[in-house]
Enzyme design. Structure first.
Site, PDB file in Angstrom:
ATOM      1  N   LYS A 154       0.886  -1.153   0.000  1.00 61.12           N
ATOM      2  CA  LYS A 154       0.000   0.000   0.000  1.00 61.12           C
ATOM      3  C   LYS A 154       0.929   1.209   0.000  1.00 61.12           C
ATOM      4  O   LYS A 154       1.485   1.584   1.034  1.00 61.12           O
ATOM      5  CB  LYS A 154      -0.912  -0.004   1.228  1.00 61.12           C
ATOM      6  N   GLY A 206       6.231   5.556   8.264  1.00 60.41           N
ATOM      7  CA  GLY A 206       5.351   6.698   8.075  1.00 60.41           C
ATOM      8  C   GLY A 206       5.210   7.520   9.332  1.00 60.41           C
ATOM      9  O   GLY A 206       6.077   7.512  10.209  1.00 60.41           O
ATOM     10  N   SER A 207       4.097   8.228   9.434  1.00 58.34           N
ATOM     11  CA  SER A 207       3.863   9.125  10.550  1.00 58.34           C
ATOM     12  C   SER A 207       3.489   8.360  11.807  1.00 58.34           C
ATOM     13  O   SER A 207       3.108   7.189  11.766  1.00 58.34           O
ATOM     14  CB  SER A 207       2.736  10.098  10.196  1.00 58.34           C
ATOM     15  N   GLU A 228       8.438   1.967  11.617  1.00 59.51           N
ATOM     16  CA  GLU A 228       9.478   3.007  11.584  1.00 59.51           C
ATOM     17  C   GLU A 228       8.733   4.319  11.407  1.00 59.51           C
ATOM     18  O   GLU A 228       8.191   4.585  10.342  1.00 59.51           O
ATOM     19  CB  GLU A 228      10.472   2.741  10.447  1.00 59.51           C
ATOM     20  N   CYS A 262      13.426  10.696   7.451  1.00 62.10           N
ATOM     21  CA  CYS A 262      13.234  10.380   8.861  1.00 62.10           C
ATOM     22  C   CYS A 262      14.537  10.499   9.640  1.00 62.10           C
ATOM     23  O   CYS A 262      14.520  10.769  10.839  1.00 62.10           O
ATOM     24  CB  CYS A 262      12.637   8.987   9.013  1.00 62.10           C
TER      25      CYS A 262
END
Length: 455
Positions: A154, A206-207, A228, A262
């Protein structure tokens, strides 16, 4: 529908349809069926496929990189570097994967022994971001293929072209249909996929909000998950450091990928004895960064990934100023089209401000002053995140203190934090849990089966 927009111009690129429920179920079924046969392939078959995929990445570098640049604004030269790095990950697991999967034997005494074997688990769902749209996916799918697992992706809404490129390249390299598939779905349908009994685990980069949602779904359905979730990495400079090199690398640490990484250095922590001199040099270097067309190799950074992302950073800066911070310069929208932002420096950030529990995903550095190493470490740790960190010193005792006491999954000494196929990658605290890359990334989604034998 997914709309791809070029952030350098604001012009639409393409519209991609979202999968229907039937199409989604069909892809999950195909993945599950493929696993039944792929799990039985030999290591030789898996490594041969990984080598072919690496070859395809290298042969198609220009086309693959162009899609990245057009969809999320990464400078073309950097996009080509990402493609090359992705090829290296496929190659790494092809060359070293079999040795990582060697059984481990334990002597239990009295002629008895146990053998621990790594066995594939099944279909893994990956929810991946736009900032490194190939690399983030490859560091999941390369070890998954080597493990004998199957992957579903996704991808970020703005990177559907990249997602299609990855699926096409893997198929054209000779992968069986269903080994890797893109799921063109939106976030509100991710839990449905995780809930499916044919999905055994999930991984997300992601967030923090996205991580909480996926972790909650994985917990609800008792599925393994690796997260992560980014961070606000400290970049600490002590008096003994090579100032010239530290200034240069502090710029790179903050502007790489337009600050949308990140593991970008996001908080510059300077010892008070060098603070003023270092900040003056750093400001001069940041002002010299060239912002512009990502197709022009003369520019250092292109636009942010989207106008929405740029607006998010602008709002963060405005809120920080309301809470007492000072924007020395930068953090501005230049004239012209595109989601561009000028690099900047933010000082006087209140340790209790909202910004200390957020991640600035743009080319603006926060600067702090520390009286000594104890305060430097205290500032570094006084956030809810713990992904990467970078410390600059030639003092052996200080090096050990930073390695031991900084609360992070990674600490780089006299260099910027980076990811590599060979080494484990991941964080602590609200930066997530689990590891990607290296042997640990391969083992995360495998069944470590213990076999007891009596000779």
């Amino acid at each position: 529908m997914f709309d791809s927009v070029n952030p350098a111009t604001g012009e639409p690129i393409a519209t991609h349809p979202e999968l229907t429920d039937d199409e989604l179920d069909s892809r999950i079924a195909k993945a599950h069926a493929t696993f039944r046969t792929w799990r039985e392939t030999s290591y030789e078959e898996r490594t041969a496929l990984l080598h072919r995929i690496a070859d395809a990445y290298e042969e198609n570098v220009d086309d693959l990189a162009l899609t990245v640049t057009r969809e999320m604004g990464k400078p073309l030269s950097a996009a080509k570097g990402e493609i090359a790095k992705s090829a290296s990950a496929f190659r790494h697991y092809a060359l070293h994967g079999p040795s990582m999967l060697e059984p481990k034997e334990y002597d239990l005494g009295d002629g008895k022994r146990a053998v621990a074997r790594y066995l594939p688990q099944g279909v893994i769902l990956a929810v991946m971001p736009w900032n490194f749209p190939h690399w983030q996916v490859v560091r999941f799918i390369a070890p998954a293929i080597m493990a004998g697992n199957v992957g579903l992706l996704k991808h970020a809404s703005i990177c559907q072209g990249v997602a299609q490129d990855i699926e096409r390249i893997i198929l054209e390299a000779g992968a069986p249909e269903g080994l890797f598939q893109n799921l063109a779905i939106k976030s509100d349908r991710v839990e449905r996929v995780i809930a499916d009994d044919r999905i055994v685990a999930a991984t997300l980069t992601g967030s923090e909000g996205a991580g909480k949602a996926v972790a909650a779904a994985a917990g609800k359905y008792l599925k393994k998950v690796v997260l992560e979730l980014g961070g606000s990495d400290p970049f600490i400079v002590m008096p003994s450091a090579d100032m010239e090199d530290a200034v240069k690398q502090a710029v790179t640490a903050r502007i790489q990928n337009a600050g949308q990484s990140c593991i970008c250095g996001k908080r510059l922590i300077l010892h008070e004895s060098i603070h003023d001199d270092f900040l003056a040099r750093y400001a001069e270097a940041m002002k010299a960064v060239k912002v512009g067309d990502p197709m022009d190799e003369a520019n250092d950074i292109g636009p942010l990934s989207s106008f929405e992302q740029r607006d998010t950073v602008l709002k963060q800066l405005e809120e920080a100023k309301k809470q007492g911070a000072t924007l020395m310069f930068g953090g501005e929208v230049p004239e012209g089209d595109g989601a561009y932002m000028t690099p900047g420096i933010l000082t006087g950030v209140d340790p209790k401000s909202d910004l200390m529990s957020e991640e600035i995903f743009g080319p603006v550095m926060m600067v702090f002053k520390a009286a000594d190493i104890d305060e430097a470490i205290e500032i570094a740790n006084d956030i809810p995140f713990g992904l990467g960190s970078s410390a600059w010193t030639t003092d052996a005792g200080e090096k050990e203190r930073f390695v031991r006491d900084i609360e992070a999954g990674m600490t780089a000494i006299n260099q910027i934090t980076a990811s590599s196929p060979e080494a484990p990658f991941g964080g602590v605290k609200r930066s997530g849990h689990g590891r990607e890359l290296g042997p640990y990334g391969l083992h995360e989604f495998m069944n470590l089966k213990t076999v007891f034998l009596n000779d």
